[in-house]
Enzyme design. Structure first.
Site, short mmCIF file in Angstrom:
data_model
loop_
_atom_site.label_atom_id
_atom_site.label_comp_id
_atom_site.label_asym_id
_atom_site.label_seq_id
_atom_site.Cartn_x
_atom_site.Cartn_y
_atom_site.Cartn_z
N GLY A 11 0.85 -1.20 0.00
CA GLY A 11 0.00 0.00 0.00
C GLY A 11 0.88 1.24 0.00
O GLY A 11 1.88 1.29 0.69
N THR A 114 6.30 -6.57 2.43
CA THR A 114 7.42 -6.23 1.56
C THR A 114 8.75 -6.64 2.19
O THR A 114 9.66 -7.13 1.50
CB THR A 114 7.43 -4.69 1.31
OG1 THR A 114 6.19 -4.34 0.72
CG2 THR A 114 8.58 -4.28 0.42
N ASP A 136 0.68 2.74 8.86
CA ASP A 136 0.28 1.98 10.05
C ASP A 136 1.31 2.07 11.18
O ASP A 136 0.98 1.78 12.33
CB ASP A 136 0.07 0.50 9.69
CG ASP A 136 -0.96 0.30 8.60
OD1 ASP A 136 -1.81 1.19 8.44
OD2 ASP A 136 -0.91 -0.73 7.92
N ARG A 171 -24.61 14.92 18.49
CA ARG A 171 -24.60 13.51 18.07
C ARG A 171 -23.39 12.76 18.60
O ARG A 171 -22.39 13.35 18.98
CB ARG A 171 -24.52 13.44 16.54
CG ARG A 171 -25.83 13.71 15.86
CD ARG A 171 -25.63 13.78 14.36
NE ARG A 171 -26.92 13.88 13.69
CZ ARG A 171 -27.08 14.36 12.47
NH1 ARG A 171 -26.05 14.80 11.79
NH2 ARG A 171 -28.28 14.40 11.94
N GLY A 179 -5.07 1.42 9.87
CA GLY A 179 -3.99 0.98 10.75
C GLY A 179 -3.80 -0.52 10.74
O GLY A 179 -2.96 -1.05 11.46
N HIS A 180 -4.64 -1.19 9.92
CA HIS A 180 -4.57 -2.64 9.79
C HIS A 180 -4.72 -3.31 11.16
O HIS A 180 -5.73 -3.06 11.81
CB HIS A 180 -3.27 -3.06 9.07
CG HIS A 180 -3.35 -4.42 8.47
ND1 HIS A 180 -2.28 -5.27 8.39
CD2 HIS A 180 -4.39 -5.09 7.93
CE1 HIS A 180 -2.64 -6.39 7.82
NE2 HIS A 180 -3.93 -6.31 7.52
N GLU A 231 -9.71 0.46 12.51
CA GLU A 231 -10.40 -0.51 11.65
C GLU A 231 -10.24 -1.94 12.19
O GLU A 231 -11.06 -2.81 11.90
CB GLU A 231 -9.90 -0.43 10.21
CG GLU A 231 -8.41 -0.74 10.06
CD GLU A 231 -7.92 -0.65 8.62
OE1 GLU A 231 -8.72 -0.56 7.69
OE2 GLU A 231 -6.67 -0.68 8.45
N ARG A 284 -4.06 7.90 3.19
CA ARG A 284 -2.80 7.58 2.52
C ARG A 284 -2.50 8.54 1.37
O ARG A 284 -1.46 8.44 0.73
CB ARG A 284 -2.90 6.17 1.92
CG ARG A 284 -2.49 5.13 2.88
CD ARG A 284 -2.59 3.72 2.42
NE ARG A 284 -2.65 3.40 1.03
CZ ARG A 284 -3.10 2.21 0.59
NH1 ARG A 284 -3.52 1.31 1.46
NH2 ARG A 284 -3.12 1.93 -0.69
O1 F6P Z 1 -1.12 -0.82 5.22
C1 F6P Z 1 -1.71 0.38 4.87
C2 F6P Z 1 -3.21 0.24 4.78
O2 F6P Z 1 -3.74 1.48 4.38
C3 F6P Z 1 -3.88 -0.25 6.06
O3 F6P Z 1 -4.04 0.76 7.01
C4 F6P Z 1 -5.18 -0.79 5.50
O4 F6P Z 1 -5.71 -1.78 6.33
C5 F6P Z 1 -4.77 -1.35 4.17
O5 F6P Z 1 -3.56 -0.72 3.82
C6 F6P Z 1 -5.75 -1.14 3.06
O6 F6P Z 1 -5.30 -1.85 1.97
P1 F6P Z 1 -5.76 -1.62 0.46
O7 F6P Z 1 -5.17 -0.34 -0.01
O8 F6P Z 1 -5.20 -2.80 -0.26
O9 F6P Z 1 -7.25 -1.55 0.48
#
Ligand code: F6P
Length: 357
Positions: A11, A114, A136, A171, A179-180, A231, A284
């Site tokens: 990513g 990677t 992340d 609200r 952040g995976h 997430e 990103r």
């Molecule tokens: O590793 C970076 C990241 O943006 C994570 O935070 C996220 O879970 C994942 O990549 C999303 O992946 P993709 O771009 O393949 O949807």
């Protein structure tokens, strides 16, 4: 003459271009003539021999640009040693490209997956130097990865914007942060954005505790509540499941992500008007922040210096405010997660932030 191959894999993030610029400028400014070959779309370019001889001009004017001018792709490590549908032996193909171009070294910019492949290439006898990229911040061996601070800025901005509208309407808002499997981004953006509740994978939450915190806030006059939810956030019940059971449960999930699940449960439990915002890949995207421009440039130039000295097999990282070289075999396959007992978590709790635990 030194011949270097360069690629960005996995990513993307905001400071890949400044990092590559740092490597290239250092190499071009060295005494020895150098040729830099850029592989397109990550390991795919190395496997299929898709590359371009880069010039000094390719690296000018890119300090402020997000993304990666070489392109990137995900080439999962778990399948790297298994031939694809086209029957290509990926590892053999990468080695072939390396030897055909008579490369002295590969510079690989990437995150966790990677680095596993980079380490495999090192074990296969190739000279490799890597740089730690990911929003992340979950790469072992470095206190920080480039891209992280830029993503913190974006996620914080999202929380800031939600704050004003949440206040107007009274609200409860959930902002879901990337952040995976780890909570670095959520923890930092949550604190910077003044979130009342921060949920991260490292600290499983109890939905009743979250509902209680919201009720208390409202009873003491707070008109709104902001939750920063990673997430990968997970409830205490789900954390108690085996990996297999949890995977099965996720397959049956009716909603797009954990935030929607939490929102539904909170609506039921508290009757509050709960909304979800997911900034997603905007985290990103866009230009690297000034911190990342400097940080990635520094790491890049140190990587360039290692190559000039012929020191291979390292990731250039950052430890205790110093740039360090970390052996690749120490980095590959390890995740850097938030320690629930870390002082930043303690301090956040002292500020009244709930982690739902
Ligand atoms: O590793 C970076 C990241 O943006 C994570 O935070 C996220 O879970 C994942 O990549 C999303 O992946 P993709 O771009 O393949 O949807």
């Amino acid at each position: 003459m030194k011949r270097i191959g360069m690629l960005t894999s996995g990513g993307d993030c905001q400071a890949l271009n400044p990092a590559m610029r740092g490597v290239a400028k250092t190499l071009f400014n060295g005494k020895e003539p150098v040729e830099i070959y850029g592989f397109l779309d990550g390991y795919q370019g190395l496997i299929y021999g898709r590359f371009r001889l880069l010039t000094y001009g390719d690296f000018t004017g890119i300090l402020t640009k997000g993304g990666t001018f070489l392109g990137s792709s995900r080439t999962p490590f778990k399948t790297i040693q298994i031939p694809g549908p086209d029957g290509v032996d990926k590892v053999a193909a990468m080695k072939q490209t390396y030897y055909k171009l008579q490369l002295d070294c590969l510079v690989i910019l990437g995150g966790n997956g990677t680095h596993k492949t980079a380490n495999l290439l090192r074990q296969e006898g190739l000279n490799v130097v890597t740089l730690p990229k990911t929003i992340d911040n979950d790469l072992w061996g470095t206190d920080m990865t480039f891209g992280f601070q830029s993503a913190v800025d974006v996620a914080t901005d999202a929380i800031d914007r939600i704050h004003t509208t949440a206040a107007s309407h009274g609200r409860v808002f959930i902002v879901e942060v990337m952040g995976h499997k780890v909570g670095w981004l959520t923890l930092n953006a949550g604190m910077a954005g003044g979130a009342d509740i921060i949920l991260i994978p490292e600290i499983p939450y109890d939905i009743n505790k979250i509902a209680k915190k919201i009720r208390e806030r409202h009873d003491s006059g707070g008109r709104f509540t902001i939750l920063a939810v990673a997430e990968g956030a997970i409830s205490k019940e789900d954390a108690a499941l085996s990996k297999k059971e949890y995977k099965k449960k996720l397959e049956k999930r009716r909603v797009p992500s954990v935030s929607y699940e939490i929102a539904e449960a909170l609506r039921e439990k508290s009757g509050f008007d709960v909304r979800v915002t997911v900034p997603g890949h905007t985290q990103r995207g866009g230009a690297p922040c000034p911190y990342d421009r400097v940080f990635a440039s520094r790491l890049g130039s140190e990587a360039g210096e290692l190559i000039l000295k012929g020191e291979y097999g390292f990731m250039v990282g950052y430890k205790n405010r110093e740039i360090v070289k970390v052996p690749l075999e120490d980095v590959a396959g390890k995740l850097k997660a938030v320690d629930p007992d870390a002082s930043i978590v303690k301090e956040a709790k002292l500020l009244g932030i709930s982690f739902g635990d």
